[in-house]
Design an enzyme around this catalytic site. Sequence first.
Site, PDB file in Angstrom:
ATOM      1  N   GLY A  46      59.605  15.067  46.640  1.00  0.00           N
ATOM      2  CA  GLY A  46      59.682  16.263  45.814  1.00  0.00           C
ATOM      3  C   GLY A  46      60.524  17.315  46.503  1.00  0.00           C
ATOM      4  O   GLY A  46      60.575  17.368  47.739  1.00  0.00           O
ATOM      5  N   GLN A  51      63.761  25.588  48.123  1.00  0.00           N
ATOM      6  CA  GLN A  51      64.035  24.944  49.415  1.00  0.00           C
ATOM      7  C   GLN A  51      65.527  24.800  49.700  1.00  0.00           C
ATOM      8  O   GLN A  51      65.919  24.618  50.844  1.00  0.00           O
ATOM      9  CB  GLN A  51      63.375  23.556  49.464  1.00  0.00           C
ATOM     10  CG  GLN A  51      61.864  23.621  49.446  1.00  0.00           C
ATOM     11  CD  GLN A  51      61.271  22.231  49.416  1.00  0.00           C
ATOM     12  OE1 GLN A  51      61.103  21.646  48.363  1.00  0.00           O
ATOM     13  NE2 GLN A  51      60.969  21.668  50.579  1.00  0.00           N
ATOM     14  N   CYS A  92      56.402  18.171  54.093  1.00  0.00           N
ATOM     15  CA  CYS A  92      57.331  19.009  53.333  1.00  0.00           C
ATOM     16  C   CYS A  92      58.703  18.907  54.003  1.00  0.00           C
ATOM     17  O   CYS A  92      58.784  18.963  55.239  1.00  0.00           O
ATOM     18  CB  CYS A  92      56.852  20.464  53.357  1.00  0.00           C
ATOM     19  SG  CYS A  92      57.925  21.597  52.447  1.00  0.00           S
ATOM     20  N   LEU A  93      59.739  18.769  53.203  1.00  0.00           N
ATOM     21  CA  LEU A  93      61.088  18.690  53.775  1.00  0.00           C
ATOM     22  C   LEU A  93      61.452  19.985  54.503  1.00  0.00           C
ATOM     23  O   LEU A  93      62.330  19.973  55.360  1.00  0.00           O
ATOM     24  CB  LEU A  93      62.108  18.378  52.676  1.00  0.00           C
ATOM     25  CG  LEU A  93      61.998  16.962  52.084  1.00  0.00           C
ATOM     26  CD1 LEU A  93      62.913  16.817  50.877  1.00  0.00           C
ATOM     27  CD2 LEU A  93      62.323  15.908  53.130  1.00  0.00           C
ATOM     28  N   HIS A 134      52.250  21.170  44.908  1.00  0.00           N
ATOM     29  CA  HIS A 134      52.962  21.548  46.140  1.00  0.00           C
ATOM     30  C   HIS A 134      54.328  22.164  45.795  1.00  0.00           C
ATOM     31  O   HIS A 134      54.709  23.198  46.355  1.00  0.00           O
ATOM     32  CB  HIS A 134      53.105  20.287  47.003  1.00  0.00           C
ATOM     33  CG  HIS A 134      53.958  20.431  48.222  1.00  0.00           C
ATOM     34  ND1 HIS A 134      53.488  20.247  49.504  1.00  0.00           N
ATOM     35  CD2 HIS A 134      55.279  20.724  48.362  1.00  0.00           C
ATOM     36  CE1 HIS A 134      54.473  20.430  50.367  1.00  0.00           C
ATOM     37  NE2 HIS A 134      55.578  20.719  49.700  1.00  0.00           N
ATOM     38  N   GLU A 135      55.044  21.543  44.854  1.00  0.00           N
ATOM     39  CA  GLU A 135      56.397  22.023  44.515  1.00  0.00           C
ATOM     40  C   GLU A 135      56.354  23.340  43.731  1.00  0.00           C
ATOM     41  O   GLU A 135      57.200  24.213  43.938  1.00  0.00           O
ATOM     42  CB  GLU A 135      57.163  20.951  43.730  1.00  0.00           C
ATOM     43  CG  GLU A 135      57.363  19.623  44.453  1.00  0.00           C
ATOM     44  CD  GLU A 135      57.932  19.744  45.850  1.00  0.00           C
ATOM     45  OE1 GLU A 135      58.667  20.714  46.122  1.00  0.00           O
ATOM     46  OE2 GLU A 135      57.621  18.864  46.686  1.00  0.00           O
ATOM     47  N   HIS A 138      56.099  26.205  46.009  1.00  0.00           N
ATOM     48  CA  HIS A 138      57.387  26.650  46.578  1.00  0.00           C
ATOM     49  C   HIS A 138      58.032  27.723  45.698  1.00  0.00           C
ATOM     50  O   HIS A 138      58.613  28.685  46.204  1.00  0.00           O
ATOM     51  CB  HIS A 138      58.365  25.478  46.691  1.00  0.00           C
ATOM     52  CG  HIS A 138      58.194  24.640  47.914  1.00  0.00           C
ATOM     53  ND1 HIS A 138      58.326  25.144  49.186  1.00  0.00           N
ATOM     54  CD2 HIS A 138      57.924  23.319  48.066  1.00  0.00           C
ATOM     55  CE1 HIS A 138      58.137  24.161  50.062  1.00  0.00           C
ATOM     56  NE2 HIS A 138      57.887  23.039  49.411  1.00  0.00           N
TER      57      HIS A 138
END
Length: 168
Positions: A46, A51, A92-93, A134-135, A138
């Site tokens: 994701g 991000q 997480c990236l 989660h996304e 962000h």
Amino acid sequence: MAILQILEFPDPRLRQIAAPVTVFDEKLEVLIEDMFATMYEAQGIGLAATQVDVHKRLLVIDVSENKDSPQALINPSFEIIDQELVDYDEGCLSVPGFYEIVSRPAEIKVAAQDRTGEAVEFFADGLLSTCIQHEIDHLDGKLFVDYISLLKRQRIRHKLEKEHKKSA
Ligand code: QAP
Ligand code: CO
């Protein structure tokens, strides 16, 4: 297709609140394709626009085993269907190399638009539910590390700051 640069914790730009997408044009299509390319290259499941330093309400996900189920969600929101909390070891990236258990509602109903602006609605549970929550976090300037202890969060911050200094 371009690989975009992913912001890393504790970059303050990850704290910006994203604005709704109002224009569904070629530029949006290109951004979506670049976000998928960036997510797949980084081996993520994701990625939210925040991000990659684009403060608009969209995200891309693919939680499938074979990486063949890309889904772009524009202006996403959710309603909790099952209050029961499930634990996932989240990563997480934007927080590379760190994973922590986070509890989130098990089942949600997602409302969003697709890349053409068409309304979509669906139920999600399991990893898909966790990943969408989660996304969407962000887009509201939130990170999974906000759910863990201050001590753990500070340790992660210090380690990443050290990494960033090395590569700067
Ligand atoms: C969010 O995160 C997520 O640290 C998506 O070195 C993750 O794709 C939701 C990644 C897990 C629920 C469960 C992280 C790749 C990817 C790393 C990601 C890394 C390489 C994270
Ligand atoms: Co993330």
